[in-house]
Design an enzyme around this catalytic site. Structure first.
Site, PDB file in Angstrom:
ATOM      1  N   THR A  26      -5.624  -3.347  11.300  1.00 44.03           N
ATOM      2  CA  THR A  26      -5.613  -4.580  10.516  1.00 44.03           C
ATOM      3  C   THR A  26      -4.830  -5.685  11.211  1.00 44.03           C
ATOM      4  O   THR A  26      -3.857  -5.415  11.919  1.00 44.03           O
ATOM      5  CB  THR A  26      -4.984  -4.321   9.130  1.00 44.03           C
ATOM      6  OG1 THR A  26      -4.767  -5.568   8.457  1.00 44.03           O
ATOM      7  CG2 THR A  26      -3.642  -3.613   9.250  1.00 44.03           C
ATOM      8  N   TYR A  84       2.246  -1.986   4.153  1.00 48.43           N
ATOM      9  CA  TYR A  84       0.877  -1.783   4.625  1.00 48.43           C
ATOM     10  C   TYR A  84       0.785  -2.001   6.137  1.00 48.43           C
ATOM     11  O   TYR A  84       0.297  -1.139   6.883  1.00 48.43           O
ATOM     12  CB  TYR A  84      -0.071  -2.727   3.886  1.00 48.43           C
ATOM     13  CG  TYR A  84      -1.486  -2.727   4.403  1.00 48.43           C
ATOM     14  CD1 TYR A  84      -2.270  -1.579   4.361  1.00 48.43           C
ATOM     15  CD2 TYR A  84      -2.056  -3.890   4.925  1.00 48.43           C
ATOM     16  CE1 TYR A  84      -3.577  -1.583   4.832  1.00 48.43           C
ATOM     17  CE2 TYR A  84      -3.361  -3.899   5.395  1.00 48.43           C
ATOM     18  CZ  TYR A  84      -4.114  -2.755   5.348  1.00 48.43           C
ATOM     19  OH  TYR A  84      -5.402  -2.761   5.824  1.00 48.43           O
TER      20      TYR A  84
END
Length: 314
Positions: A124, A146
């Site tokens: 990501t 995250y």
């Protein structure tokens, strides 16, 4: 080719399964159907895949994967993860689902698919931090659980590649949207609230956030392009997104125009860990994967609105 896709009942992975199947590959998916968001929505996605002849295993990546690996695979695409930035998700959950699950999957690959052509890790742009506007050579500076745990998972994969135990690459995605987008994500939530005249939670400052909103069809085309190029991308980190940048406000106005309605806004305090700006630098993807995103934000949002209406009415 025999290909395994993890998180297969989810948003991006379900589209990837369909794309790979359409290209003539033998595709298998695995998903634990957890309740981070509606298991019923995941079941709808899985049913669409199974109707096309794609096999779906219900299994947790932190458990016994011997049944999933009853036969070896040529490629593994690892998309399963604890997603998003949420105050309701603990660090332990991110560690279990983004680090430990990745390691357990890697152990299974080394045990049951020793001749794997490539392990494709899906990472990501959140690993870059508050400003994801750089190329792959810039050191990551994640600011969320995250981002931190996805970076750790990426390094588990590339660590095995660096020691010669695995052919692998890692693909960092940018703000993917489109049909099947998760219910809590920007555009699905926006479409739902507009259609039902419900207040939309808007975090302070987010209207000015800039994003490389990338249509899911462009993303899966880039991921599928890895097949046959595994030697070229082995050991590489590659950004995958669009170099078109829009503000959140522009995205909201586009959906309002498509639906012919005006959003009711529920103003909320700024959310910790939100990226301020993303702008995908995709020179490497263009060079190695012949990657060219083709879908404009308006085109992608029209497709997402049509999907939402088909599945949920409105």
């Amino acid at each position: 080719m025999r290909i395994l896709v993890t998180g297969a009942a989810g948003f991006i992975a379900s589209h990837l399964c369909e794309q790979l199947h359409a290209l003539g590959h033998e595709v298998f998916g695995v998903d634990n159907f957890n309740d981070y968001y509606s298991p019923e929505l995941k079941a709808l996605n899985a049913a669409d895949l199974q109707a096309k002849g794609i096999t779906i295993f219900k299994a947790d990546l932190n458990g016994d994967l011997s049944a999933v690996f009853a036969q070896p695979y040529d490629y593994v695409y690892h998309l399963a993860a604890q997603p998003g930035i949420s105050a309701d998700t603990t660090l332990d959950e991110y560690i279990i689902n983004n680090i430990k699950a990745t390691q357990n999957l890697l152990d299974a690959v080394l045990t049951y698919s020793p001749s794997l052509k490539s392990f494709v890790n899906i990472a990501t742009s959140s690993v870059y931090g508050l400003e994801a506007t750089v190329d792959e050579t810039v050191p990551p500076q994640p600011v969320s659980f995250y981002g931190v745990t996805k970076l750790a998972g990426e390094q588990l994969v590339l660590g095995l590649q660096r020691t010669g135990k695995l052919n692998a690459c890692s693909i960092r995605l940018y703000s993917v949207y489109g049909p099947r987008e998760r219910p809590e994500k920007l555009y699905t939530k926006l479409i739902e609230n507009l259609i039902n005249d419900q207040p939309f939670p808007l975090f302070e400052g987010s209207l000015r956030h800039e994003r490389s909103f990338t249509y899911v069809g462009d993303i899966v085309a880039g991921l599928a392009a890895i097949i046959g190029r595994e030697a070229l991308v082995n050991g590489e980190i590659i950004n995958l997104g669009t170099d078109e940048v829009n503000t959140t406000e522009e995205g909201i106005k586009a959906v309002e125009a498509i639906l012919g309605k005006t959003l009711i806004v529920d103003h909320r305090p700024a959310r910790k860990g939100d990226q301020q700006r993303t702008a995908a630098v995709i020179d490497k993807a263009q060079r190695l994967l012949d990657y060219t995103p083709k879908t404009s934000l308006r085109q992608g949002l029209e497709a997402q609105v049509a999907w939402y209406k088909e599945k949920f009415g409105g």
